[in-house]
Design a protein around this motif. Structure first.
Motif: not given
Length: 527
Positions: A125-135, A154-161
């Motif tokens: 989740v922390d790494k996904t937030e970094e991706i979302f905040e990287d314009a 198995c983890f949610g990063g790909g789903v969120l992106l």
């Protein structure tokens, strides 16, 4: 001139293939999950598709320099790295050795696993937030115009992106968050669908159903806690307060399930679930000459292959001594993937290797038994090649996987906590000399192979189907848009109960009214 024309034609075909190929963004999970994801990547690449993989510097298995895909290398570290995972494996093995004599050790092992998973989900989740905040990075994703996101849920990063980018979503799946994929996407009646970890079959008596419900409720509590703690705040921030994680997962177009019903118990499924069990399996290639010579030296006795997967290269020293001593008493040759200290009890019949060509060895006609930890990939290769199993489950889903093999009569499963030379030797002899193990596994292999198309081809068809049609909405159930009350029709049941009560009251009141009239009339006549 002819040669020049052929070269020109070949070049045109090559560029045409790459022009028509899709663009796939892959968000993988590390470890053994990456091993099977790379099989799909390799096949997609061979079909002319362009692949981009997101990975961390701390990843254990991904290869930034691979010629199969472009890499997006995300910097940064987190606690879920190789060092932490090595510590987790070591402590888990030590705790398992206390399971048979200590309930507290079993509970502590469960806490260790939850701690590991919590750390992993927090890191994702922390790494996904970094991706979302990287314009700049998000704009790169938008400009790339990918056709779909391929991820392991198995983890949610790909789903969120995928949802943030508005792209079709394909899962390479066996597990979602703390549960097996079927339990997320398909109806799963607890009366005959066992919860993973319960070590139950689809034929349960009353007390087994009680156990299944209890484990199901405990799993649900852990799921809700984890999702609410890590994913809910993130989703409310980026997708809105009315969006829930389960909605995003269930909106996936295709679920490429890494299993089938030679492994699973019969159960309900859904139209967008595609089974690709054994997609990584293939006919064996010739062994290297020195290894082939060693295998052939086994004569009529054959070979035993032992591997504990990609993550566990060695056992504690005393366990390794027991294993080596048991092997030394057999006439078979042994090929053992072992990266630790050389056991003092090692016999001349045992070859230690840092790495071994597992599928080629399992497919060799001289292989008699596979000693395995129970990972899904290894078990599917054993099924494909028809090799019976001696199981040494270590962690995660391995106990459950090997239980499924045991009830099918193709595996002898041992408790790592009570492992010694005699128990291991007896198990090896039983599987070697009892014909039913091999016969049952070969029948399972025939069932698995008897399909209209290869599992990998089926997976490719549906990935390319999603590319062609920009999704697969017609295969997705709308159940994920329903609340829990609506899904189970509790509102309808409540209405029906209300109507029954109202009608019953009306009938009672009506009867009482007429009875009072009748009785009142008789009383007046009597008077």
């Amino acid at each position: 001139m002819i040669k020049f024309r052929l070269m020109t034609l070949a070049a045109l075909l090559f560029f045409a293939q790459n022009t028509n190929g899709g663009k796939v963004l892959v968000v993988p999970v590390d470890g053994s999950h990456w091993v099977n994801m790379k099989v799909l990547i390799r096949e997609l690449h061979s079909r002319g598709h362009n692949i981009t993989v997101i990975w961390l510097q701390t990843s254990m298995f991904t290869d930034e320099d691979s010629n199969l895909y472009e890499s997006i290398n995300l910097s940064g570290t987190h606690e879920f790295d190789e060092k932490y995972f090595t510590h987790f494996i070591s402590s888990t093995l030590q705790l398992r050795r206390q399971f048979h004599s200590s309930i507290s050790a079993s509970l502590k092992a469960g806490d260790e696993l939850l701690k590991l998973l919590q750390g992993a989900h927090k890191a994702v989740v922390d790494k996904t937030e970094e991706i979302f905040e990287d314009a700049k990075l998000m704009q790169f994703f938008q400009d790339a115009k990918y056709d779909l996101v391929l991820t392991d849920p198995c983890f949610g990063g790909g789903v969120l992106l995928a949802h943030r980018l508005g792209l079709p979503l394909v899962f390479n799946v066996r597990w979602t968050i703390l549960e097996e994929g079927h339990h997320t996407v398909a109806p799963s009646p607890l009366s005959y669908v066992p919860i993973p970890g319960s070590q139950l079959t689809d034929r349960m008596d009353f007390w087994q159903r009680v156990k299944n419900v209890y484990i199901g409720l405990m799993t649900l509590v852990h799921q809700i806690t984890l999702k609410q703690h890590y994913y809910a705040p993130f989703i409310h921030k980026y997708f809105g307060p009315d969006v829930h994680y389960d909605e995003l997962v269930l909106a996936a177009d295709i679920w490429l399930m890494r299993t089938d019903f030679t492994f699973e118990f019969p159960r309900p499924t859904m139209p967008n679930v595609v089974y690709m069990s054994g997609f990584q399996c293939k006919p064996p290639k010739p062994l290297p000459k020195d290894l082939e010579d060693f295998v052939q030296s086994s004569a009529e006795h054959g070979v035993i292959v032992m591997s504990l997967g990609t993550l566990v290269g060695t056992l504690p020293d005393d366990m390794a001594e027991h294993v080596a001593a048991a092997f030394a008493q057999l006439p078979q040759k042994v090929v053992w993937r072992h990266t630790g200290k050389r056991p003092s009890t090692l016999g001349n019949n045992t070859l230690l290797l840092d790495w071994l060509p597992q599928t080629d060895l399992l497919g060799h006609p001289k292989t008699r038994v596979f000693v395995a930890h129970g990972g899904t990939n290894g078990l599917q290769e054993a099924i494909y090649h028809g090799v019976p199993i001696v199981g040494l489950p270590l962690m995660f889903d391995q106990d459950d996987n090997l239980f499924r093999m045991k009830v099918r009569g193709v595996a002898k499963v041992l408790d790592i906590g009570t492992l010694d030379t005699d128990t291991f030797l007896d198990a090896l002899k039983e599987v070697l000399h009892e014909p039913s193990y091999r016969e049952n596994m070969q029948e399972l292999s025939r069932l698995h192979r008897d399909q209209p198309m290869k599992p990998l081809d089926r997976a490719m068809f549906w990935i390319e189907f999603v590319m062609r049609h920009k999704g697969a909405a017609h295969l997705k159930t709308q159940s994920y848009k329903l609340s829990w009350i609506q899904y189970h029709s509790l509102d309808v049941i409540a209405l029906l109960l209300f109507l029954i009560v109202v009608i019953s009251l009306m009938c009672i009141l009506t009867v009482k009214y007429f009875l009072s009239k009748v009785l009142g009339g008789r009383k007046r006549k009597t008077d």
